[in-house]
Design a protein around this motif. Structure first.
Motif, PDB file in Angstrom:
ATOM      1  N   VAL A 106      33.180 -14.218 -20.232  1.00  0.00           N
ATOM      2  CA  VAL A 106      33.630 -14.505 -21.602  1.00  0.00           C
ATOM      3  C   VAL A 106      33.305 -15.954 -21.952  1.00  0.00           C
ATOM      4  O   VAL A 106      33.550 -16.870 -21.163  1.00  0.00           O
ATOM      5  N   ASP A 107      32.769 -16.164 -23.113  1.00  0.00           N
ATOM      6  CA  ASP A 107      32.433 -17.513 -23.595  1.00  0.00           C
ATOM      7  C   ASP A 107      33.707 -18.350 -23.646  1.00  0.00           C
ATOM      8  O   ASP A 107      34.681 -17.982 -24.306  1.00  0.00           O
ATOM      9  N   ARG A 108      33.683 -19.485 -22.974  1.00  0.00           N
ATOM     10  CA  ARG A 108      34.881 -20.338 -22.924  1.00  0.00           C
ATOM     11  C   ARG A 108      35.246 -20.873 -24.306  1.00  0.00           C
ATOM     12  O   ARG A 108      36.404 -21.200 -24.572  1.00  0.00           O
ATOM     13  N   ARG A 109      34.285 -20.960 -25.191  1.00  0.00           N
ATOM     14  CA  ARG A 109      34.602 -21.432 -26.553  1.00  0.00           C
ATOM     15  C   ARG A 109      35.497 -20.442 -27.282  1.00  0.00           C
ATOM     16  O   ARG A 109      36.348 -20.834 -28.087  1.00  0.00           O
ATOM     17  N   ALA A 110      35.317 -19.144 -26.973  1.00  0.00           N
ATOM     18  CA  ALA A 110      36.188 -18.134 -27.592  1.00  0.00           C
ATOM     19  C   ALA A 110      37.621 -18.293 -27.093  1.00  0.00           C
ATOM     20  O   ALA A 110      38.585 -18.146 -27.863  1.00  0.00           O
ATOM     21  N   ILE A 111      37.776 -18.602 -25.803  1.00  0.00           N
ATOM     22  CA  ILE A 111      39.117 -18.794 -25.244  1.00  0.00           C
ATOM     23  C   ILE A 111      39.749 -20.063 -25.807  1.00  0.00           C
ATOM     24  O   ILE A 111      40.944 -20.080 -26.146  1.00  0.00           O
ATOM     25  N   ASP A 112      38.965 -21.135 -25.911  1.00  0.00           N
ATOM     26  CA  ASP A 112      39.486 -22.379 -26.483  1.00  0.00           C
ATOM     27  C   ASP A 112      39.905 -22.176 -27.934  1.00  0.00           C
ATOM     28  O   ASP A 112      40.927 -22.715 -28.385  1.00  0.00           O
ATOM     29  N   ALA A 113      39.121 -21.383 -28.669  1.00  0.00           N
ATOM     30  CA  ALA A 113      39.476 -21.107 -30.062  1.00  0.00           C
ATOM     31  C   ALA A 113      40.767 -20.311 -30.154  1.00  0.00           C
ATOM     32  O   ALA A 113      41.603 -20.544 -31.037  1.00  0.00           O
ATOM     33  N   ALA A 114      40.943 -19.366 -29.213  1.00  0.00           N
ATOM     34  CA  ALA A 114      42.175 -18.570 -29.201  1.00  0.00           C
ATOM     35  C   ALA A 114      43.380 -19.454 -28.921  1.00  0.00           C
ATOM     36  O   ALA A 114      44.444 -19.296 -29.539  1.00  0.00           O
ATOM     37  N   ARG A 115      43.241 -20.394 -27.994  1.00  0.00           N
ATOM     38  CA  ARG A 115      44.346 -21.324 -27.707  1.00  0.00           C
ATOM     39  C   ARG A 115      44.607 -22.221 -28.908  1.00  0.00           C
ATOM     40  O   ARG A 115      45.756 -22.576 -29.214  1.00  0.00           O
ATOM     41  N   ALA A 116      43.533 -22.603 -29.600  1.00  0.00           N
ATOM     42  CA  ALA A 116      43.684 -23.516 -30.741  1.00  0.00           C
ATOM     43  C   ALA A 116      44.460 -22.878 -31.881  1.00  0.00           C
ATOM     44  O   ALA A 116      45.171 -23.580 -32.619  1.00  0.00           O
ATOM     45  N   VAL A 117      44.362 -21.549 -32.027  1.00  0.00           N
ATOM     46  CA  VAL A 117      45.100 -20.888 -33.109  1.00  0.00           C
ATOM     47  C   VAL A 117      46.505 -20.492 -32.674  1.00  0.00           C
ATOM     48  O   VAL A 117      47.235 -19.845 -33.439  1.00  0.00           O
TER      49      VAL A 117
END
Length: 238
Positions: free
Chosen positions: A115-126
């Motif tokens: 999984v792209d780590r940017r997708a996980i970071d975005a999920a944490r950011a929201v």
């Protein structure tokens, strides 16, 4: 007559579809063993793989244990367990579960790692919690690789489940071992053909499922090689 033809004729002989040793009964036993093994192995391996993939901890240990497990001789492990728990289905069932776990475990944690780590970071950011990230981001995106692990495990289990009858566990291995004992080579070949057909069916079904579980957003974001023919004539281009 060719031995292969004799094996095919053995499979289509109506006399071999009746009784406790009929093809329908043996195929049902083989499928039941294989599905049961995959279910138990999944219950063990998938949660463990998800924990490893999400946290990144224990990956080296999991790879080492999986490699060591793959190196175990299945027939030797089956015989050892059968001696401990007595002859029957428990011995081959446990041995097959041990065989299936590494592929499913690898599919589970590699799916999360892909999984792209940017997708996980975005999920944490929201504001998503860790459980929400696992359930809404990592699990859907990692599902194709998990199905791939199940696909590999299924092939291994179906092929190796023929050993179950070696200790009285039933399945399609009955035809192979009985044919070997009585020098009935068409029966041995028929048992092998049936196992191969089950393995091919499993491969086809899992390949279809693996394509279906790819999230629509992932497929929509893939570049498409669409080539539009020029409307200009060859003469104009010349």
């Amino acid at each position: 007559m060719n031995l292969f033809v004799q094996g095919i004729l053995w499979v289509f002989d109506p006399a071999h579809y009746v009784g406790v040793n009929g093809i329908g009964t043996r195929v049902g036993q083989h499928l039941l063993i294989s599905l049961g093994v995959l279910a138990v192995a999944s219950v063990i391996a998938i949660p463990l793989g998800y924990v490893i993939g999400h946290t990144g901890r224990g990956r080296s240990l999991a790879i080492g244990v999986s490699g060591a497990t793959r190196a175990l001789p299945t027939l030797g492990l089956l015989s050892l367990i059968a001696l401990i728990v007595n002859v029957g289905l428990i011995g081959p069932f446990v041995a097959l579960v041990v065989l299936a776990i590494p592929s499913i475990l690898a599919g589970a944690y590699s799916g999360f790692e892909a999984v792209d780590r940017r997708a996980i970071d975005a999920a944490r950011a929201v504001g998503m919690t860790e459980l929400q990230i696992v359930g809404r981001v990592e699990m859907p995106l990692g599902l194709p690789l998990l199905i791939g692990g199940l696909r590999t495990a299924s092939l291994q289990v179906i092929a190796t489940a023929t050993l179950a009858d070696y200790v009285g566990g039933g399945g399609l291995g009955h035809y192979i071992f009985l044919g070997l004992k009585t020098n009935d080579y068409p029966q041995m070949l028929a048992g092998s053909i049936l196992v191969i057909l089950l393995a091919i069916l499993s491969e086809v079904l899992f390949s279809i499922v693996q394509r279906l579980v790819i999230p629509a957003g992932v497929t929509a974001g893939r570049p498409q090689d669409v080539r539009v023919k020029s409307t200009r004539s060859r003469a104009a281009l010349g």
